[in-house]
Motif scaffolding. Structure first.
Motif, PDB file in Angstrom:
ATOM      1  N   TRP A 199     -13.474   4.708 -10.109  1.00  8.02           N
ATOM      2  CA  TRP A 199     -14.600   5.644 -10.107  1.00  8.02           C
ATOM      3  C   TRP A 199     -14.521   6.505 -11.353  1.00  8.02           C
ATOM      4  O   TRP A 199     -13.432   6.828 -11.835  1.00  8.02           O
ATOM      5  CB  TRP A 199     -14.524   6.573  -8.890  1.00  8.02           C
ATOM      6  N   GLU A 200     -15.689   6.890 -11.853  1.00 11.29           N
ATOM      7  CA  GLU A 200     -15.759   7.825 -12.965  1.00 11.29           C
ATOM      8  C   GLU A 200     -17.006   8.676 -12.789  1.00 11.29           C
ATOM      9  O   GLU A 200     -18.111   8.135 -12.632  1.00 11.29           O
ATOM     10  CB  GLU A 200     -15.814   7.064 -14.297  1.00 11.29           C
ATOM     11  N   ASP A 201     -16.815   9.978 -12.765  1.00 12.67           N
ATOM     12  CA  ASP A 201     -17.938  10.912 -12.685  1.00 12.67           C
ATOM     13  C   ASP A 201     -18.865  10.604 -11.495  1.00 12.67           C
ATOM     14  O   ASP A 201     -20.074  10.521 -11.653  1.00 12.67           O
ATOM     15  CB  ASP A 201     -18.704  10.899 -14.005  1.00 12.67           C
ATOM     16  N   ASN A 202     -18.281  10.368 -10.321  1.00 17.25           N
ATOM     17  CA  ASN A 202     -19.016  10.079  -9.076  1.00 17.25           C
ATOM     18  C   ASN A 202     -19.678   8.701  -9.036  1.00 17.25           C
ATOM     19  O   ASN A 202     -20.504   8.448  -8.159  1.00 17.25           O
ATOM     20  CB  ASN A 202     -20.080  11.139  -8.772  1.00 17.25           C
ATOM     21  N   ARG A 203     -19.358   7.811  -9.951  1.00 18.18           N
ATOM     22  CA  ARG A 203     -19.975   6.483  -9.975  1.00 18.18           C
ATOM     23  C   ARG A 203     -18.913   5.393  -9.966  1.00 18.18           C
ATOM     24  O   ARG A 203     -17.836   5.560 -10.533  1.00 18.18           O
ATOM     25  CB  ARG A 203     -20.825   6.315 -11.235  1.00 18.18           C
ATOM     26  N   MET A 204     -19.255   4.257  -9.342  1.00 20.16           N
ATOM     27  CA  MET A 204     -18.378   3.090  -9.410  1.00 20.16           C
ATOM     28  C   MET A 204     -18.324   2.692 -10.881  1.00 20.16           C
ATOM     29  O   MET A 204     -19.368   2.451 -11.497  1.00 20.16           O
ATOM     30  CB  MET A 204     -18.949   1.945  -8.566  1.00 20.16           C
ATOM     31  N   HIS A 205     -17.136   2.681 -11.462  1.00 27.92           N
ATOM     32  CA  HIS A 205     -17.040   2.426 -12.890  1.00 27.92           C
ATOM     33  C   HIS A 205     -15.657   1.843 -13.192  1.00 27.92           C
ATOM     34  O   HIS A 205     -14.654   2.532 -13.061  1.00 27.92           O
ATOM     35  CB  HIS A 205     -17.252   3.723 -13.678  1.00 27.92           C
ATOM     36  N   GLY A 206     -15.630   0.574 -13.571  1.00 29.79           N
ATOM     37  CA  GLY A 206     -14.367  -0.112 -13.831  1.00 29.79           C
ATOM     38  C   GLY A 206     -14.215  -1.261 -12.852  1.00 29.79           C
ATOM     39  O   GLY A 206     -15.175  -1.707 -12.230  1.00 29.79           O
ATOM     40  N   ASP A 207     -13.000  -1.751 -12.711  1.00 34.28           N
ATOM     41  CA  ASP A 207     -12.745  -2.887 -11.825  1.00 34.28           C
ATOM     42  C   ASP A 207     -12.863  -2.461 -10.368  1.00 34.28           C
ATOM     43  O   ASP A 207     -12.360  -1.411  -9.978  1.00 34.28           O
ATOM     44  CB  ASP A 207     -11.345  -3.449 -12.064  1.00 34.28           C
ATOM     45  N   GLY A 208     -13.542  -3.315  -9.586  1.00 38.03           N
ATOM     46  CA  GLY A 208     -13.685  -2.999  -8.178  1.00 38.03           C
ATOM     47  C   GLY A 208     -14.228  -4.153  -7.368  1.00 38.03           C
ATOM     48  O   GLY A 208     -14.595  -5.197  -7.901  1.00 38.03           O
ATOM     49  N   ILE A 209     -14.250  -3.932  -6.066  1.00 38.21           N
ATOM     50  CA  ILE A 209     -14.784  -4.908  -5.125  1.00 38.21           C
ATOM     51  C   ILE A 209     -15.798  -4.200  -4.247  1.00 38.21           C
ATOM     52  O   ILE A 209     -15.519  -3.136  -3.708  1.00 38.21           O
ATOM     53  CB  ILE A 209     -13.670  -5.513  -4.244  1.00 38.21           C
ATOM     54  N   PHE A 210     -16.972  -4.807  -4.120  1.00 45.09           N
ATOM     55  CA  PHE A 210     -18.006  -4.278  -3.244  1.00 45.09           C
ATOM     56  C   PHE A 210     -18.231  -5.289  -2.120  1.00 45.09           C
ATOM     57  O   PHE A 210     -18.360  -6.485  -2.376  1.00 45.09           O
ATOM     58  CB  PHE A 210     -19.321  -4.058  -3.991  1.00 45.09           C
ATOM     59  N   VAL A 211     -18.240  -4.804  -0.889  1.00 48.00           N
ATOM     60  CA  VAL A 211     -18.492  -5.643   0.274  1.00 48.00           C
ATOM     61  C   VAL A 211     -19.714  -5.058   0.977  1.00 48.00           C
ATOM     62  O   VAL A 211     -19.703  -3.895   1.375  1.00 48.00           O
ATOM     63  CB  VAL A 211     -17.276  -5.670   1.232  1.00 48.00           C
ATOM     64  N   ASP A 212     -20.777  -5.871   1.118  1.00 55.08           N
ATOM     65  CA  ASP A 212     -21.981  -5.341   1.752  1.00 55.08           C
ATOM     66  C   ASP A 212     -21.862  -5.370   3.269  1.00 55.08           C
ATOM     67  O   ASP A 212     -20.860  -5.819   3.819  1.00 55.08           O
ATOM     68  CB  ASP A 212     -23.243  -6.048   1.235  1.00 55.08           C
ATOM     69  N   ALA A 213     -22.887  -4.898   3.955  1.00 53.86           N
ATOM     70  CA  ALA A 213     -22.860  -4.769   5.411  1.00 53.86           C
ATOM     71  C   ALA A 213     -22.759  -6.119   6.122  1.00 53.86           C
ATOM     72  O   ALA A 213     -22.344  -6.176   7.275  1.00 53.86           O
ATOM     73  CB  ALA A 213     -24.082  -4.008   5.892  1.00 53.86           C
ATOM     74  N   THR A 214     -23.112  -7.219   5.431  1.00 57.89           N
ATOM     75  CA  THR A 214     -22.991  -8.554   6.038  1.00 57.89           C
ATOM     76  C   THR A 214     -21.642  -9.201   5.704  1.00 57.89           C
ATOM     77  O   THR A 214     -21.432 -10.362   5.999  1.00 57.89           O
ATOM     78  CB  THR A 214     -24.130  -9.476   5.551  1.00 57.89           C
ATOM     79  N   GLN A 215     -20.764  -8.430   5.047  1.00 57.56           N
ATOM     80  CA  GLN A 215     -19.422  -8.854   4.629  1.00 57.56           C
ATOM     81  C   GLN A 215     -19.430  -9.790   3.428  1.00 57.56           C
ATOM     82  O   GLN A 215     -18.437 -10.454   3.137  1.00 57.56           O
ATOM     83  CB  GLN A 215     -18.623  -9.465   5.794  1.00 57.56           C
ATOM     84  N   ARG A 216     -20.550  -9.869   2.697  1.00 52.82           N
ATOM     85  CA  ARG A 216     -20.579 -10.613   1.433  1.00 52.82           C
ATOM     86  C   ARG A 216     -19.844  -9.771   0.394  1.00 52.82           C
ATOM     87  O   ARG A 216     -20.071  -8.569   0.292  1.00 52.82           O
ATOM     88  CB  ARG A 216     -22.016 -10.862   1.008  1.00 52.82           C
ATOM     89  N   GLU A 217     -18.965 -10.397  -0.383  1.00 55.04           N
ATOM     90  CA  GLU A 217     -18.078  -9.670  -1.281  1.00 55.04           C
ATOM     91  C   GLU A 217     -18.356  -9.998  -2.745  1.00 55.04           C
ATOM     92  O   GLU A 217     -18.605 -11.143  -3.095  1.00 55.04           O
ATOM     93  CB  GLU A 217     -16.623 -10.027  -0.962  1.00 55.04           C
ATOM     94  N   TRP A 218     -18.289  -8.971  -3.569  1.00 57.21           N
ATOM     95  CA  TRP A 218     -18.413  -9.125  -5.011  1.00 57.21           C
ATOM     96  C   TRP A 218     -17.241  -8.437  -5.681  1.00 57.21           C
ATOM     97  O   TRP A 218     -16.813  -7.367  -5.261  1.00 57.21           O
ATOM     98  CB  TRP A 218     -19.693  -8.479  -5.532  1.00 57.21           C
ATOM     99  N   LYS A 219     -16.735  -9.077  -6.752  1.00 58.25           N
ATOM    100  CA  LYS A 219     -15.614  -8.514  -7.496  1.00 58.25           C
ATOM    101  C   LYS A 219     -15.960  -8.540  -8.973  1.00 58.25           C
ATOM    102  O   LYS A 219     -16.563  -9.498  -9.450  1.00 58.25           O
ATOM    103  CB  LYS A 219     -14.345  -9.348  -7.247  1.00 58.25           C
TER     104      LYS A 219
END
Length: 173
Positions: A126-146
């Motif tokens: 995170w940087e300055d309240n925003r997703m910024h850099g390496d990370g993983i996002f998982v949506d409500a249906t459990q679909r994952e992005w990296k």
């Protein structure tokens, strides 16, 4: 226990005097229960004489150390420095979202996990309240992005294979 563990992490052989502990209720209804410090309201002017013996210098109380701050259904439990959320902390939003991670200047900054009420979550930088850099996002249906996030956006993300567990460590790769 979480507060005690955070407070004990900073203890060393040359520890400063124990922090002051208290409860503050603010005019807006907010409440703080935790460690605080007192600092002069205004620094003395250059060349000003020192206060007379026995004269009380007006001081401002500020959140400093580990504590819990509650306001309008939101709650932060963690570290404060000079009245700002700084270090590690857990913020529970009144709507059900939760952020658990690092803070700088009262903003999400460093490594952390944000969990939306919907079940979606992001683990990573995170940087300055925003997703910024390496990370993983998982949506409500459990679909994952990296991948790499920039200012809260995720161009070039790729989907992870189903069943691969995201973790803080893999988010930092």
């Amino acid at each position: 226990q979480r507060l005690r563990a955070m407070a004990e992490e900073g203890e060393g052989s040359e520890a400063p005097p124990p922090p002051k502990q208290g409860v503050f209720v603010f005019p807006n209804g907010a409440r703080y229960d935790g460690q605080y410090d007192e600092v002069p309201l205004e620094p003395p002017a250059e060349g000003a004489p020192p206060p007379a013996e026995g004269e009380e210098v007006p001081k401002k109380k500020m959140r400093h150390g580990v504590g819990v701050y509650k306001h309008d259904g939101n709650e932060y439990e963690g570290e404060f420095v000079s009245d700002k959320m700084q270090g590690k902390g857990l913020f529970k939003f009144m709507g059900g979202d939760v952020y658990d991670g690092e803070w700088v200047d009262s903003k999400f900054h460093g490594q952390g996990k944000y969990q939306w009420k919907s079940g979606a979550y992001y683990i990573g930088a995170w940087e300055d309240n925003r997703m910024h850099g390496d990370g993983i996002f998982v949506d409500a249906t459990q679909r994952e992005w990296k991948g790499k996030f920039y200012n809260g956006q995720g161009p070039g993300l790729h989907t992870l294979p189903v069943g691969e567990e995201p973790s803080q460590e893999s988010a930092a790769e």
